[in-house]
Design an enzyme around this catalytic site. Structure first.
Site, mmCIF file in Angstrom:
data_model
loop_
_atom_site.group_PDB
_atom_site.id
_atom_site.type_symbol
_atom_site.label_atom_id
_atom_site.label_comp_id
_atom_site.label_asym_id
_atom_site.label_seq_id
_atom_site.Cartn_x
_atom_site.Cartn_y
_atom_site.Cartn_z
ATOM 1 N N LYS A 1 -1.244 6.392 -5.474
ATOM 2 C CA LYS A 1 -0.409 5.638 -6.441
ATOM 3 C C LYS A 1 -0.911 5.844 -7.876
ATOM 4 O O LYS A 1 -0.142 6.108 -8.785
ATOM 5 C CB LYS A 1 -0.428 4.127 -6.121
ATOM 6 C CG LYS A 1 0.073 3.776 -4.736
ATOM 7 C CD LYS A 1 0.054 2.301 -4.487
ATOM 8 C CE LYS A 1 -1.335 1.657 -4.494
ATOM 9 N NZ LYS A 1 -2.240 2.143 -3.440
ATOM 10 N N ARG B 1 2.370 -6.655 -4.133
ATOM 11 C CA ARG B 1 1.639 -6.333 -2.916
ATOM 12 C C ARG B 1 1.861 -7.385 -1.832
ATOM 13 O O ARG B 1 1.326 -7.256 -0.733
ATOM 14 C CB ARG B 1 0.149 -6.290 -3.242
ATOM 15 C CG ARG B 1 -0.532 -5.057 -2.725
ATOM 16 C CD ARG B 1 -1.943 -5.153 -3.132
ATOM 17 N NE ARG B 1 -2.158 -4.336 -4.291
ATOM 18 C CZ ARG B 1 -3.088 -3.387 -4.336
ATOM 19 N NH1 ARG B 1 -3.865 -3.167 -3.340
ATOM 20 N NH2 ARG B 1 -3.237 -2.680 -5.422
HETATM 21 P P1 AP5 Z 1 -5.562 7.324 -5.939
HETATM 22 O O1 AP5 Z 1 -4.464 7.851 -6.800
HETATM 23 O O2 AP5 Z 1 -6.753 6.698 -6.596
HETATM 24 O O3 AP5 Z 1 -4.959 6.368 -4.804
HETATM 25 P P2 AP5 Z 1 -4.369 4.888 -4.908
HETATM 26 O O4 AP5 Z 1 -3.183 4.827 -3.989
HETATM 27 O O5 AP5 Z 1 -4.145 4.510 -6.338
HETATM 28 O O6 AP5 Z 1 -5.585 4.112 -4.261
HETATM 29 P P3 AP5 Z 1 -6.315 2.739 -4.679
HETATM 30 O O7 AP5 Z 1 -7.543 2.623 -3.828
HETATM 31 O O8 AP5 Z 1 -6.531 2.656 -6.164
HETATM 32 O O9 AP5 Z 1 -5.269 1.744 -4.232
HETATM 33 P P4 AP5 Z 1 -5.524 0.272 -3.935
HETATM 34 O O10 AP5 Z 1 -4.119 -0.176 -3.869
HETATM 35 O O11 AP5 Z 1 -6.329 -0.061 -2.755
HETATM 36 O O12 AP5 Z 1 -6.490 -0.180 -5.131
HETATM 37 P P5 AP5 Z 1 -6.202 -1.024 -6.434
HETATM 38 O O13 AP5 Z 1 -7.087 -0.525 -7.481
HETATM 39 O O14 AP5 Z 1 -4.743 -1.120 -6.702
HETATM 40 O O15 AP5 Z 1 -6.029 8.554 -5.009
HETATM 41 C C1 AP5 Z 1 -7.115 8.405 -4.101
HETATM 42 C C2 AP5 Z 1 -7.933 9.721 -4.058
HETATM 43 O O16 AP5 Z 1 -7.129 10.755 -3.490
HETATM 44 C C3 AP5 Z 1 -8.357 10.235 -5.443
HETATM 45 O O17 AP5 Z 1 -9.635 10.814 -5.328
HETATM 46 C C4 AP5 Z 1 -7.306 11.315 -5.794
HETATM 47 O O18 AP5 Z 1 -7.855 12.333 -6.640
HETATM 48 C C5 AP5 Z 1 -6.948 11.849 -4.405
HETATM 49 N N1 AP5 Z 1 -5.540 12.244 -4.306
HETATM 50 C C6 AP5 Z 1 -4.468 11.473 -4.616
HETATM 51 N N2 AP5 Z 1 -3.322 12.131 -4.377
HETATM 52 C C7 AP5 Z 1 -3.690 13.364 -3.890
HETATM 53 C C8 AP5 Z 1 -2.956 14.502 -3.429
HETATM 54 N N3 AP5 Z 1 -1.631 14.542 -3.401
HETATM 55 N N4 AP5 Z 1 -3.662 15.567 -2.968
HETATM 56 C C9 AP5 Z 1 -5.017 15.564 -2.965
HETATM 57 N N5 AP5 Z 1 -5.783 14.516 -3.402
HETATM 58 C C10 AP5 Z 1 -5.109 13.428 -3.841
HETATM 59 O O19 AP5 Z 1 -6.670 -2.474 -5.970
HETATM 60 C C11 AP5 Z 1 -8.038 -2.782 -5.743
HETATM 61 C C12 AP5 Z 1 -8.179 -4.255 -5.373
HETATM 62 O O20 AP5 Z 1 -7.673 -5.091 -6.435
HETATM 63 C C13 AP5 Z 1 -7.392 -4.711 -4.134
HETATM 64 O O21 AP5 Z 1 -8.100 -4.451 -2.942
HETATM 65 C C14 AP5 Z 1 -7.226 -6.219 -4.420
HETATM 66 O O22 AP5 Z 1 -8.420 -6.917 -4.162
HETATM 67 C C15 AP5 Z 1 -6.987 -6.244 -5.928
HETATM 68 N N6 AP5 Z 1 -5.565 -6.151 -6.286
HETATM 69 C C16 AP5 Z 1 -4.982 -5.149 -7.021
HETATM 70 N N7 AP5 Z 1 -3.665 -5.381 -7.166
HETATM 71 C C17 AP5 Z 1 -3.403 -6.547 -6.506
HETATM 72 C C18 AP5 Z 1 -2.205 -7.283 -6.260
HETATM 73 N N8 AP5 Z 1 -1.009 -6.869 -6.739
HETATM 74 N N9 AP5 Z 1 -2.311 -8.441 -5.536
HETATM 75 C C19 AP5 Z 1 -3.501 -8.865 -5.076
HETATM 76 N N10 AP5 Z 1 -4.669 -8.196 -5.251
HETATM 77 C C20 AP5 Z 1 -4.620 -7.048 -5.953
#
Ligand code: AP5
Length: 216
Positions: free
Chosen positions: A13, A88
């Site tokens: 994402k 989410r």
């Molecule tokens: P990346 O693009 O970083 O993936 P992502 O889907 O953004 O993963 P996140 O871990 O950031 O998502 P998340 O939803 O768990 O975390 P968030 O920060 O939102 O890609 C991942 C890896 O793969 C990278 O190394 C990239 O280079 C590689 N990659 C990507 N696409 C690729 C491709 N096509 N080919 C090859 N490699 C690729 O949330 C963290 C925490 O915050 C949550 O656990 C929760 O506690 C809190 N939080 C955040 N938002 C909310 C909400 N709305 N409600 C409640 N709690 C929330």
């Protein structure tokens, strides 16, 4: 243009949203990045959020809605935004609907990135992120390493593994995703279709994903 990016942790994402930001000239609003920024500042909000984030739990809806409402009210969102990792939960989706009506904004697209769980775990355990809260560029030790090991290409800050990237926490985040966030696909599928809903194979290369999104 207002786009919601759905998908499991590690689906890409953040990576795809950063590309769309450059393409459409609209900001990326990542609730995860906002919360990590608050944790780093040591604000009251950050201290509260950290209790949930470090074990992979979702931060309570009222905290998230406060962050999103404040962010969408900033001038750079006048032309729209990419919502990365929000909503989410179904209560967040309901609250977003009410907020958009209040702000006179319209949802254009919901994009769901799909990938098998073993790929998600591999990507999350090999991801590295810029430690600078106002950058947070995303790298991967296998597929997108920084030019100089451990140093951000964009701002020169250290590139590190996130605190919620241990295998135990990742498994918890994936379980919570399945139980609480995945139902949003049905939620948006049932809405009267005023916006596009597309599911994209996130196992493809970033360039392929970009091409498919342009076609959609
Ligand atoms: P990346 O693009 O970083 O993936 P992502 O889907 O953004 O993963 P996140 O871990 O950031 O998502 P998340 O939803 O768990 O975390 P968030 O920060 O939102 O890609 C991942 C890896 O793969 C990278 O190394 C990239 O280079 C590689 N990659 C990507 N696409 C690729 C491709 N096509 N080919 C090859 N490699 C690729 O949330 C963290 C925490 O915050 C949550 O656990 C929760 O506690 C809190 N939080 C955040 N938002 C909310 C909400 N709305 N409600 C409640 N709690 C929330």
């Amino acid at each position: 243009m207002l786009i919601i990016m759905l998908g499991a942790p590690g689906a890409g994402k953040g990576t795809v949203s950063a590309i769309l930001t450059r393409e459409f000239g609209i900001p990326q609003i990542s609730t995860g990045d906002i919360l990590r920024g608050e944790v780093k500042k040591g604000s009251d909000l950050g201290k509260k959020a950290d209790e949930y984030m470090k074990t992979g739990k979702l931060v309570p809806d009222d905290i998230i809605m406060g962050c999103v409402e404040a962010r969408l009210a900033i001038d750079d969102c006048k032309g729209g935004a990419i919502l990365d990792g929000f909503p989410r939960t179904i209560p967040q989706a309901d609250a977003l609907k009410a907020l958009l009506t209040k702000m006179g904004l319209k949802l254009d697209a919901v994009v769901n990135l799909e990938a098998p769980e073993e790929l998600l775990i591999r990507r999350l355990t090999s991801r590295r992120t810029c430690a600078n809260p106002s950058c947070q560029a995303i790298y991967n030790i296998y597929t997108r390493p920084p030019k100089n090991e451990g140093v951000c290409d964009i701002c020169g800050s250290p590139v590190l593994q996130r605190d919620d990237e241990t295998e135990e926490v990742i498994k918890n985040r994936l379980k919570i995703y399945r139980d609480t966030t995945l139902p949003l696909l049905d939620y948006y599928g049932r809405e009267p279709v005023f916006f596009s809903l597309s599911c994209i194979d996130a196992g493809e290369t970033v360039d392929e994903i970009k091409k498919k999104m342009k076609k959609g």
